[in-house]
Design an enzyme around this catalytic site. Structure first.
Site, PDB file in Angstrom:
ATOM      1  N   GLU A   1       0.588  -1.154  -0.269  1.00  0.00           N
ATOM      2  CA  GLU A   1      -0.005   0.020  -0.102  1.00  0.00           C
ATOM      3  C   GLU A   1       0.725   0.896   0.148  1.00  0.00           C
ATOM      4  O   GLU A   1       0.860   2.429   0.980  1.00  0.00           O
ATOM      5  CB  GLU A   1      -1.141  -0.111   1.167  1.00  0.00           C
ATOM      6  CG  GLU A   1      -1.971  -1.306   0.869  1.00  0.00           C
ATOM      7  CD  GLU A   1      -2.911  -1.295   1.962  1.00  0.00           C
ATOM      8  OE1 GLU A   1      -3.176  -0.453   2.868  1.00  0.00           O
ATOM      9  OE2 GLU A   1      -3.868  -2.409   2.067  1.00  0.00           O
TER      10      GLU A   1
ATOM     11  N   GLU B   1      -3.658  -9.256  -1.615  1.00  0.00           N
ATOM     12  CA  GLU B   1      -4.187  -9.328  -0.056  1.00  0.00           C
ATOM     13  C   GLU B   1      -6.116  -8.334  -0.468  1.00  0.00           C
ATOM     14  O   GLU B   1      -6.695  -8.315  -1.111  1.00  0.00           O
ATOM     15  CB  GLU B   1      -4.005  -8.047   0.626  1.00  0.00           C
ATOM     16  CG  GLU B   1      -4.163  -7.824   2.323  1.00  0.00           C
ATOM     17  CD  GLU B   1      -3.418  -6.747   2.660  1.00  0.00           C
ATOM     18  OE1 GLU B   1      -2.386  -6.468   2.816  1.00  0.00           O
ATOM     19  OE2 GLU B   1      -4.662  -6.343   3.212  1.00  0.00           O
TER      20      GLU B   1
END
Length: 501
Positions: free
Chosen positions: A217, A319
């Site tokens: 991220e 994810e």
């Protein structure tokens, strides 16, 4: 023909439907998980009411080669396994990696700590240690490493591991913090060395790392937990001038995946930069993505864009989880009910709220995996394999749901319907399978199909309707009538015929 009892959950057995002597019958096995209580149950008979739709398999139409499916080795999951009895620890690892279980083939772990760690830690804790003389994976020796080794010993076919850092150690960053900030340019070479040393350290433990994502991220997470920011150009330059050359110089054969955040417009912006020319794309082996931008949309347009930007590279979902929820304990129906919310229910900007309605966890998982596969994604990885009844442990108290929930104090284990949902894909669609084409006359019945290396063809279906559906499965001149229960996921394995039309 006698119908099966939907509530009679049995161990899945191999069942052959259609007499082999009848040339126009497909030889198949069928397994179903449903809101009525089936859990990967072998289906031996079908209801025949209603008009049947058609699902025509087109094995001559080939798309991406599948890398695998699985979940993640986090410190939180490993910490919980350490608290369970040997019997329950083995039961969980067998369920994920055993030949009678989900047969996970693609996994992920974190480098340094993440939110699903017990505390903040780094393998390079000594400030100013630019040569990483004090690098150590000691933090992983009590939990993550034993978990991975037991999984390796259990898995018959083996599995790949994708490793991701949430952040460099604070002393390498411009804000000297675990959360947010950027890697200081003077530490680019040191941070690249960190990846190389990690590979060496895990290799000494007998664990091969298949690939890296450069940063989990990189757009950030509002400084809630471990994070480090990159722009698309900054990440591309780091890989192009530092990480790629360092891993190459140290003779490491490992994949590098860029981005590693949500699908949508951001994904398109990143792949434009990563793959803008041969020099920028040289060291990128693909792109990693997450699902948190919506509870229902898998963003097919951005997936297609990412594939077209690098058609020979990996596109891996790294994810996904039911986030911002405390798990429901031994309540299967909740996982089939449209009551779950995500982070965006409370915190998404007003103009994005429509992307985050309530959802049924089982449907979200099945829809997303099918949608991803049908849009060039070649690997799909869930987040934590095991969490407790609170949805942790998580040092930031960022509670989430895992397919397996445990109560370590009572030494109890709960396999949620999410576990069975994932197994419909991971158990049957094997690495090096190739997604194939199909024609489906019932657009409300979601489907995907792939041909395994052994020649078998796997079809996974999702029926979200409150009524059962009938369909004719067709391949060439062969057919088979099948029905799928209301609110159900079904895997159909078409055996390789002894003769083909």
């Amino acid at each position: 023909m006698k119908t099966f009892n939907k509530f009679n959950c049995i161990v899945a057995l191999t069942v052959v439907l259609g007499a082999c002597s009848v040339d126009n019958k497909l030889e198949i096995e069928v397994y179903e998980t449903s809101a009525d209580g089936n859990k990967l149950k072998a289906v031996t008979a079908f209801e025949g009411e209603g008009v049947a739709s058609q699902l025509k398999l087109l094995p001559e139409q080939n798309f991406q080669t599948i890398t695998g499916f699985g979940g993640s080795f986090t410190e939180a999951s490993a910490y919980l396994l350490n608290q369970l009895s040997k019997e329950n620890r083995k039961k969980i690892i067998d369920a994920y990696f055993g030949n009678e279980g989900a047969r996970y083939s693609l996994t992920r772990t974190h480098m340094n700590s993440c939110d699903f760690s017990v505390s903040n830690y780094s393998y390079a804790p000594v400030e100013g240690d630019t040569e990483l003389k004090h690098f150590s994976i000691e933090e992983d020796r009590d939990d993550i490493i034993p978990f991975i080794k037991e999984a390796m010993a259990t898995s018959k076919d083996g599995f790949k591991i994708l490793a991701s850092p949430w952040t460099a150690p604070p002393w390498m960053k411009d804000n000297n913090d675990w959360r947010g900030g950027k890697l200081l340019p003077e530490y680019y070479d040191t941070w690249a060395l960190f990846f190389s040393k990690y590979l060496d350290a895990y290799k000494l433990e007998g664990i091969d790392i298949w690939g890296f994502t450069v940063e989990n991220e990189p757009l950030g997470n509002n400084n809630n937990w471990e994070s480090m920011h990159y722009s698309p150009q900054e990440m591309t330059d780091f890989v192009k001038h530092h990480l790629g050359p360092k891993l190459e110089a140290d003779d490491h054969d490992v994949k590098i995946l860029g981005y590693d955040q949500n699908r949508g417009e951001e994904l398109e912006e990143w792949v434009k930069v990563m793959f803008q020319d041969e020099a920028s794309s040289k060291y990128f082996d693909g792109t990693a993505i997450h699902w948190y931008a919506s509870t229902y949309d898998w963003f097919p347009e951005s997936l297609q864009f990412a594939h077209n930007a690098a058609p020979t590279k990996h596109l891996i979902q790294s994810e996904a989880c039911v986030d911002a929820e405390v798990p429901k304990w031994k309540d299967d129906q909740w996982y089939w009910s449209k009551e779950a919310t995500d982070w965006g229910w409370d915190w998404a900007p007003e103009h994005e709220k429509h992307l985050h309605p309530k959802y049924a966890p089982v449907y979200r998982y099945a829809r997303d995996i099918i949608g991803c596969l049908n849009n060039w994604v070649d690997g799909w990885i869930d987040w934590n394999m095991v969490l407790d009844t609170q949805g942790g442990p998580n040092w930031f108290k960022n509670w989430c749901v895992a397919p397996v929930i445990v109560d370590p104090e009572k030494d109890e284990v709960y396999f949620t319907p999410i576990y069975h949902t994932l197994a419909h894909f991971s158990k049957f669609i094997r690495p090096r399978a190739v997604r194939i084409g199909f024609e489906n006359s019932d657009h409300s019945l979601m489907a995907t199909a792939a041909k395994n290396p052994d020649g078998s063809i796997v079809v996974v279906l999702l029926n979200q309707d409150t009524k059962a559906k009938n369909f004719e499965l067709i391949m060439g001149e062969r057919t088979q009538h099948i029905s799928i229960s209301a609110q159900a996921i079904q895997t159909v394995v078409v055996k390789k015929p002894t003769n083909t039309n």
